[in-house]
Motif scaffolding. Structure first.
Motif, PDB file in Angstrom:
ATOM      1  N   GLN A 124     -19.283  -2.527 -34.160  1.00  0.00           N
ATOM      2  CA  GLN A 124     -18.866  -3.764 -33.481  1.00  0.00           C
ATOM      3  C   GLN A 124     -17.868  -4.538 -34.340  1.00  0.00           C
ATOM      4  N   LYS A 183     -15.854  -4.531 -29.320  1.00  0.00           N
ATOM      5  CA  LYS A 183     -15.739  -5.872 -29.918  1.00  0.00           C
ATOM      6  C   LYS A 183     -17.111  -6.392 -30.325  1.00  0.00           C
ATOM      7  N   GLY A 184     -18.158  -6.071 -29.518  1.00  0.00           N
ATOM      8  CA  GLY A 184     -19.518  -6.552 -29.823  1.00  0.00           C
ATOM      9  C   GLY A 184     -20.023  -7.471 -28.726  1.00  0.00           C
ATOM     10  N   SER A 243     -13.253  -0.643 -24.276  1.00  0.00           N
ATOM     11  CA  SER A 243     -12.784  -2.006 -24.016  1.00  0.00           C
ATOM     12  C   SER A 243     -12.140  -2.086 -22.637  1.00  0.00           C
ATOM     13  N   HIS A 244     -12.265  -3.263 -22.023  1.00  0.00           N
ATOM     14  CA  HIS A 244     -11.563  -3.505 -20.755  1.00  0.00           C
ATOM     15  C   HIS A 244     -10.294  -4.307 -21.001  1.00  0.00           C
ATOM     16  N   MET A 269     -25.094   0.439 -30.247  1.00  0.00           N
ATOM     17  CA  MET A 269     -25.444  -0.507 -31.315  1.00  0.00           C
ATOM     18  C   MET A 269     -26.008  -1.774 -30.680  1.00  0.00           C
TER      19      MET A 269
END
Ligand code: FDA
Length: 304
Positions: A162, A184-185, A223-224, A134
């Motif tokens: 996102q 998260k974006g 995600s990290h 995205m």
């Protein structure tokens, strides 16, 4: 304050066409080789094989920014087709991630859809899956519309939602049954369309993750963030969501120890492996996300 300034500087650099163009000729610089797996398909497949041997699965992304002609979009399409063929022939465990602007979304929508169909047909031939990354908000609705169109013919395609967007929760509800990567974006979006506050983004992120997992649809949590990962593990355990229904994803070169330990715990851990000579914009966005990453960029700069 300083973090905000550096974020803006890197995001602006990522959008600078001249810098992006110049960087193609530089080769991987400033430590970019730590987060970009080389500039050819062969380099990328070699890295994927190494990661597979460590118990990690992958997704390859051929980097490409600012595609402004049909010729460039066709070239990018052919490169993605060749990448799928190379993965199939090498027998690596890896799918493909693509950005639709690279396939001509900003030039001609139906031309872009045709390019996407070519890629999906090749993926189908190799029993593989393609994820549409995205991009910024301006492309969000178009991306989701095209995804729905493609899903009428192809079941091997999904996209990304996102969490910073106000619309994320509704989109996840409407896309029930379609495999999604939830993030998260990464772009800078207006407060009229996106949460700006980290706590609100995190809260919405968990909300959409839970929603998609409970819908029974395959979910990739990209995600990290160790807090998010811990919450996802706990939520899946409490709600009897099988490990075969979700995977974690992280970017190549980030939190490698955590990637390996999640794989050792028995979770599917997919590494997003970008490659190609158009690395500058990707690298700048990673620096914008996390000022600490600048440390390894500087190290790379001085070691050249
Ligand atoms: P975030 O950056 O919010 O960090 C939260 C906390 O985690 C930090 O405060 C720190 O404690 C810890 N942390 C994070 N990174 C760390 C590190 N390297 N080392 C140590 N600690 C760390 N975006 C998009 O808009 N469209 C897309 O298609 C995609 N696709 C995508 C695929 C994959 C595989 C990933 C991992 C990410 C994306 N993204 C994306 C990017 C995503 O939207 C987001 O910008 C980044 O992942 C950063 O957010 P995080 O959730 O990783 O944590």
């Amino acid at each position: 304050m300083l973090a905000e300034v550096s974020k803006n500087v890197f995001l602006h650099a990522s959008q600078n066409k001249a810098l992006n163009k110049a960087a193609k000729k530089w080769g991987l610089r400033f430590g970019a080789a730590q987060v970009v797996a080389g500039d050819t398909i062969e380099h990328a497949i070699k890295k994927v094989r190494e990661l597979n041997e460590k118990g990690l699965v992958c997704t390859l992304d051929h980097l490409g920014e600012f595609v402004s002609s049909k010729e460039e979009a066709i070239e990018a399409t052919q490169y993605n087709v060749r990448t799928l063929e190379a993965m199939g022939q090498a027998g690596v465990t890896c799918n493909l991630s693509v950005k639709m602007t690279q396939l001509g979304l900003d030039i001609d929508r139906s031309f872009c859809v045709e390019n996407m169909r070519r890629i999906l047909e090749t993926a189908k031939k190799y029993d593989n899956f393609v994820r549409i990354d995205m991009e910024d908000y301006a492309h969000c609705q178009m991306t989701l519309d095209i995804l729905r169109e493609l899903r009428k013919t192809f079941d091997n395609v999904g996209t990304v939602i996102q969490a910073y967007l106000f619309r994320a929760e509704q989109d996840v509800k409407e896309l029930k049954g379609i495999p999604l990567r939830l993030v998260k974006g990464a772009y800078q979006e207006s407060p009229t369309v996106a949460f700006q506050d980290k706590a609100q983004i995190d809260e919405n992120y968990m909300r959409i993750i839970e929603e998609h997992l409970l819908s029974g649809t395959y979910t990739a949590i990209a995600s990290h963030d160790h807090n998010i990962i811990a919450k996802v593990k706990e939520f899946a355990h409490k709600n009897n969501i099988p490990r075969t229904q979700f995977e974690f994803q992280m970017l190549y070169g980030f939190r490698t120890d955590m990637q390996l330990s999640l794989a050792k715990e028995g979770y599917t851990m997919r590494v997003y492996v970008p490659f190609g000579n158009d690395w500058f914009g990707y690298f700048m966005r990673r620096l914008a996300e996390r000022p600490q990453n600048v440390a390894f960029a500087l190290k790379g700069f001085f070691s050249k």
